[in-house]
Design an enzyme around this catalytic site. Sequence first.
Site, PDB file in Angstrom:
ATOM      1  N   ASP A 217       0.862  -1.184   0.000  1.00 36.17           N
ATOM      2  CA  ASP A 217       0.000   0.000   0.000  1.00 36.17           C
ATOM      3  C   ASP A 217       0.894   1.229   0.000  1.00 36.17           C
ATOM      4  OD1 ASP A 217      -2.653   1.356   0.360  1.00 36.17           O
ATOM      5  OD2 ASP A 217      -1.676   2.028   2.206  1.00 36.17           O
TER       6      ASP A 217
ATOM      7  N   GLU B   5      -2.000  -1.479  -5.790  1.00 38.75           N
ATOM      8  CA  GLU B   5      -3.273  -0.884  -6.179  1.00 38.75           C
ATOM      9  C   GLU B   5      -3.097  -0.146  -7.496  1.00 38.75           C
ATOM     10  OE1 GLU B   5      -6.849   1.717  -4.039  1.00 38.75           O
ATOM     11  OE2 GLU B   5      -4.855   1.578  -3.133  1.00 38.75           O
TER      12      GLU B   5
ATOM     13  N   CYS C  43     -12.527  -4.531   6.584  1.00 38.48           N
ATOM     14  CA  CYS C  43     -11.867  -5.198   7.714  1.00 38.48           C
ATOM     15  C   CYS C  43     -11.195  -6.474   7.212  1.00 38.48           C
ATOM     16  CB  CYS C  43     -12.895  -5.525   8.802  1.00 38.48           C
ATOM     17  SG  CYS C  43     -12.205  -6.496  10.173  1.00 38.48           S
TER      18      CYS C  43
ATOM     19  N   CYS D   2     -12.862  -9.759   9.414  1.00 36.55           N
ATOM     20  CA  CYS D   2     -14.179 -10.345   9.191  1.00 36.55           C
ATOM     21  C   CYS D   2     -14.779 -10.012   7.835  1.00 36.55           C
ATOM     22  CB  CYS D   2     -15.144  -9.882  10.294  1.00 36.55           C
ATOM     23  SG  CYS D   2     -15.513  -8.106  10.252  1.00 36.55           S
TER      24      CYS D   2
ATOM     25  N   CYS E  34     -12.873  -2.286  14.128  1.00 36.46           N
ATOM     26  CA  CYS E  34     -14.022  -2.839  13.416  1.00 36.46           C
ATOM     27  C   CYS E  34     -15.211  -2.973  14.376  1.00 36.46           C
ATOM     28  CB  CYS E  34     -13.667  -4.199  12.817  1.00 36.46           C
ATOM     29  SG  CYS E  34     -15.050  -5.010  11.966  1.00 36.46           S
TER      30      CYS E  34
ATOM     31  N   CYS F 179     -16.271  -7.166  14.434  1.00 34.70           N
ATOM     32  CA  CYS F 179     -15.471  -8.176  15.135  1.00 34.70           C
ATOM     33  C   CYS F 179     -14.587  -7.597  16.236  1.00 34.70           C
ATOM     34  CB  CYS F 179     -14.613  -8.950  14.144  1.00 34.70           C
ATOM     35  SG  CYS F 179     -13.376  -7.924  13.300  1.00 34.70           S
TER      36      CYS F 179
ATOM     37  N   ASP G   5      -3.077   1.650   7.177  1.00 34.06           N
ATOM     38  CA  ASP G   5      -2.238   1.268   6.036  1.00 34.06           C
ATOM     39  C   ASP G   5      -1.928  -0.223   6.018  1.00 34.06           C
ATOM     40  OD1 ASP G   5      -2.216   3.933   5.295  1.00 34.06           O
ATOM     41  OD2 ASP G   5      -0.409   4.380   6.444  1.00 34.06           O
TER      42      ASP G   5
END
Length: 399
Positions: free
Chosen positions: A189, A274, A327, A330, A346, A349, A356
């Site tokens: 990333d 990406e 997330c 989950c 999150c 969960c 990052d």
Amino acid sequence: MAVHPAKRAFKYRFYPSDAQAAELLRTFGCVRKVYNLALAARTEAWARQERVNYNATSAMLTAWKRTEELAFLNEVSSVPLQQTLRHLQSAFTHFFAKRAKYPRFKSRKTSRKSAEYTSSGFRIRDGRLTLAKMADPLDVVWSRPLPEGAKPSTVTVSQDAAGRWFVSILCEDPSVKPLPATDAVVGIDVGLDHLLTLSTGEKVANPRHERRDRARLAKAQRELSRKAKGEGVNRRKARRRVARIHARIADRRRDLLHQLTTRLVRDNQTLVIEDLTVTNMVRNRPLARAIADAGWREFRSMLEYKAAWYGREVIAVDRFFPSSRLCSGCGSVRERLPLSVRAWTCGTCGIAHDRDVNAAKNLLAAGLAATVCGAGVRPQRSSPGGQSATKQKPPRREP
């Protein structure tokens, strides 16, 4: 199936004599003139719905040399002039294939000063490089040796805005071979707070090269703005000082990116990134300078060609994939996540995420899933085939 050695360009700095510099500058001017003449001829033919190819422009070049107005084209080597016509042909090929915009005319002030010589236009003997129309070899600083037994196919001579002279020698490099396969995979990333964040949790600091020299650059630019407009000596010197600072920034950035991409390609078999549109992102005025300074486009380009050299795989996940809001534990997607939020928990969960690191893990999972099920992930910037990776929504969890 025989594997041909990879072609690699070896770039060196050299210091021409006054006579050599004058000859090269004259060659650059002729190359630019021929390119612009041929582009104008092809544009006029395009308006008349006629087709003009490389062979036609080559015949035009012969005719131009016979005219009194363009007789000076005979004073330089014909090899770079023919090469610039081939470059123009390539530009039109990319345009018709919708990979590039319509070719533009070269400017004396802003266009890159370069000339390309094929094997008939140069000679390398006993470690000395001599170009056509020159009696003496160039004073090249051989910072690293060429591959043993190398037979260069082209030599490109250029001068940058800072006044430095470079020669780039293209040849096959037998030392570039696929590395032994490994099971290591990594998601990458890119960012501004940290230049890179890996799915392993490692973060690479962003050195912000432009910011380090911003005060010096601003001072040089102010001095340039005070010089009288035109081609005066003082304005030329001030412009050169600004260019040297820009060159220093670019050199440091490129050196760091080479180190990072080489390490990543050597250590990992599959690298997931990406598919960012940097051209659109730099239109964001508050972040444009920082994004340009990070060098994301150059990072991806280096990663892709080095992966091709060494038998690695680069996967580019669709830019609309919600890597930061998803997330990694989950699979639930957070509705909003402003850039100022660097860590979040999150609500489904309860896992605490570093923004990052979580994004890098999600990119890795999406890239590997896309590889398995055949989703389009656009490697090497090609058009996607099959189902898009972003359309594979995470499974819904029952409350």
